[in-house]
Write an enzyme that holds these catalytic residues in place. Structure first.
Site, PDB file in Angstrom:
ATOM      1  N   ASP A 219       0.825  -1.197   0.000  1.00 26.07           N
ATOM      2  CA  ASP A 219       0.000   0.000   0.000  1.00 26.07           C
ATOM      3  C   ASP A 219       0.867   1.258   0.000  1.00 26.07           C
ATOM      4  O   ASP A 219       1.782   1.391   0.828  1.00 26.07           O
ATOM      5  CB  ASP A 219      -0.908  -0.026   1.234  1.00 26.07           C
ATOM      6  N   HIS A 351     -10.782  -1.672  -4.358  1.00 20.02           N
ATOM      7  CA  HIS A 351     -11.523  -1.180  -3.194  1.00 20.02           C
ATOM      8  C   HIS A 351     -11.502   0.337  -3.065  1.00 20.02           C
ATOM      9  O   HIS A 351     -12.260   0.904  -2.270  1.00 20.02           O
ATOM     10  CB  HIS A 351     -10.957  -1.807  -1.925  1.00 20.02           C
ATOM     11  N   ASP A 352     -10.643   1.015  -3.829  1.00 23.77           N
ATOM     12  CA  ASP A 352     -10.539   2.466  -3.780  1.00 23.77           C
ATOM     13  C   ASP A 352     -11.170   3.152  -4.985  1.00 23.77           C
ATOM     14  O   ASP A 352     -11.108   4.381  -5.098  1.00 23.77           O
ATOM     15  CB  ASP A 352      -9.068   2.896  -3.705  1.00 23.77           C
TER      16      ASP A 352
END
Length: 577
Positions: A219, A351-352
């Site tokens: 990330d 997911h973003d």
């Protein structure tokens, strides 16, 4: 159902290049499958769906964070890297999941979140306890600006803004200093300048690899190297805070840190691992360096250029119409730049990001055919494709009626700042939030047409999209013409035809505003991919008459001759050379 041909032997799947013919499936655990009725997805729920993933044909599962966490940012705020949060299960269940994946020939990639921790992590608790604590320098602590009352606006050590709205600094009353948080104030940034921090992170990574996981998706890993001077960033008119990005995006020691990580964690291991660097703001030039195998940094990067093209000035709360010519220019540039060295990751959503078919396709009349077209166009580029959970079903964006329906901290913070400090009305902010907010992708996977879509027997942590009555896995798995089974065919093509995994890439028709066309080539075979990004019939004038004799190997309509494309149609032709 389109005509098929017999393909050559499967492409290389083992050894250093194994990931070039692989497909990755991302699971966002909170929203995948709930086994115990508490409304939150969990590891046991994932275990119950492994045959579904195996049937789809994916090779790798990327698991968004399941570590112990206060859940301020849905698990991306980690309080213990070596434990599982009880909401998801425990380490024994994680091991069971790992064994289940390996037994089915799939790998498990964990999310690595090491630019920051939770403020409830033991490291930060020590760091915060006193200025003299040995771990004080494990995080970025700075004194207030002189002449301004500490804890008041403007006293922050610099003008950087947080990605989740507000300043990137939080005042600690007890010590009289600020700590840096590029995201939530409950997510303090680790200080990678400190070699003890790096050693602790590498030790944790080795612990997971020794346990059997097969790699990491890292990330915002290109944020870990910051200019130690922490200077102010440029500030645009009308903005409350400056842009610190120039001082931490691909910072001065980033390549050094990643090479050190490779040596301390990955070098010498005798199994096929995957390292993926999520890198907002990364340039093509830097990506070539990051992914050059000879440099031993990461296997591929997640870049964000193509998912910022429908935003004014890169501001997701100011959406604009996406031009196909801009999309082709962007993706084509990355294909060309990484054609000789390095490797691309391919994705429409995660997911973003908003749901792919709602963002790039037509989620109304042509939802199914456009979802299929998007799958084929993406997966047949050069690179490793990623499927975000539910994408293989053609799941769509959700309509949220009020701010209380949202769960994402990014959305909630922006709404508060925009209505409180920027003078926008609630209606204006909700309208701006709708197209691209992250909760669009976080509604639960739609397994069937029962209550809550078969996701949970309890009350889901976030609402299930009501179109689960018509869009769900149960209705698609056995339907040969479904979006799900089209994904199976696309994935099979990557697995079985070497030109998909290893062929050169040539963009065609770069100025066509409706047709996405490209060619993949090896010395003995070529593919032609044609995708219509519109609801009107188009003709793809690729100027290569020889394709008239090629075999159509994939399509989302009943096959017909020629290069004419029906609304949202994709055609894939193959010919021997």
């Amino acid at each position: 159902m389109t005509s098929q041909e017999t393909h050559p032997e499967p492409a290389l799947t083992q050894g250093r290049d194994w990931f070039k013919s692989a497909v990755v499936y991302q699971i966002y655990p909170r929203s995948f499958a709930d086994s115990d009725g508490d409304g939150v997805g969990d590891l046991r729920g994932i275990i119950g769906r492994l045959d579904y993933l195996s049937n789809l044909g994916v090779d790798v599962v990327w698991l968004s964070p399941v570590y112990r966490s206060p859940q301020d940012d849905n698990g991306y705020d980690i309080s213990d890297y070596r434990d599982i949060d009880p909401v998801f299960g425990d380490l024994d269940t994680l091991d069971e999941l790992l064994d289940g994946l390996h037994a089915r020939g799939m790998k498990l990639v964990m999310d690595l979140v090491v630019n920051r921790t939770s403020d409830e992590h033991a490291w930060f608790k020590e760091s915060r306890s006193s200025k003299d604590n040995p771990k004080r320098d494990w995080y970025w602590w700075r004194t207030p600006r002189g002449g301004i009352e500490p804890g008041t606006p403007g006293a922050e050590p610099n003008n950087w803004g947080s990605a989740f709205s507000g300043p990137a600094w939080e005042y600690d009353q007890a010590s009289g200093e600020y700590y840096l948080h590029l995201f939530s104030k409950k997510q303090p940034d680790l200080n990678w300048e400190n070699p003890e921090v790096r050693a602790a992170v590498y030790d944790m990574m080795n612990w997971w690899l020794d346990r059997g996981v097969d790699g990491f998706r890292m990330d915002v890993i290109n944020f870990i190297s910051k200019d130690p001077a922490l200077p102010d960033g440029p500030k645009a008119d009308g903005m409350l805070y400056g842009d610190g990005g120039p001082h931490y995006i691909c910072g001065p020691r980033i390549h050094e840190f990643l090479q050190e990580m490779h040596q301390e964690v990955f070098a010498g291991r005798d199994k096929d691992l995957l390292t993926v660097g999520e890198m907002p703001g990364v340039t093509v030039e830097d990506a070539v360096l990051f992914t050059d195998p000879a440099r031993e940094e990461v296997d591929m990067v997640f870049q964000f250029e193509h998912v910022a093209l429908d935003q004014e000035g890169g501001n997701k709360w100011r959406p604009k119409k996406l031009l196909l010519t801009d999309l082709k220019k962007s993706l084509g540039r990355w294909q060309d730049a990484l054609g000789e060295r390095g490797w691309n990751s391919l994705y429409w959503g995660n997911h973003d990001q908003a749901r792919a078919v709602s963002r790039f396709g037509d989620d109304g009349q042509y939802r199914e055919v456009s979802a299929k077209m998007l799958a084929a166009v993406l997966h047949l580029h050069r690179g490793t494709p990623y499927v975000y959970q539910g994408e293989e079903l053609g799941m769509t964006n959700m309509t949220f009626g009020a701010i209380s329906d949202y769960r994402d901290i990014e959305v909630l913070n922006h709404h508060r700042e925009a209505t409180t400090h920027l003078g926008h009305t609630d209606a204006e902010v909700l309208a701006a939030l709708a197209p691209l907010n992250r909760d669009n992708a976080r509604t639960p996977v739609q397994w069937d047409a029962t209550r809550h879509g078969g996701f949970t027997t309890g009350s889901p942590w976030i609402v299930v999209n009501p179109n689960t009555n018509t869009i769900n896995a149960a209705a698609q798995v056995e339907d040969p013409e479904s979006v799900y089974n089209f994904y199976r065919r696309v994935i099979d093509l990557r697995h079985t035809d070497p030109v998909v995994a290893h062929g050169d890439f040539t963009m065609l028709l770069p100025d066509d505003e409706h047709v996405y066309a490209f060619q993949r080539s090896l010395p003995d075979a070529e593919l032609l991919v044609l995708g219509n990004f519109s609801g009107t019939a188009r003709t793809a004038d690729v100027g290569v008459p020889a394709w008239g004799d090629a075999v159509q190997v994939l399509g989302n309509y009943p096959p017909d001759a020629g290069l004419r494309l029906r609304p949202w149609e994709v055609k894939v032709f193959r010919r021997a050379v």
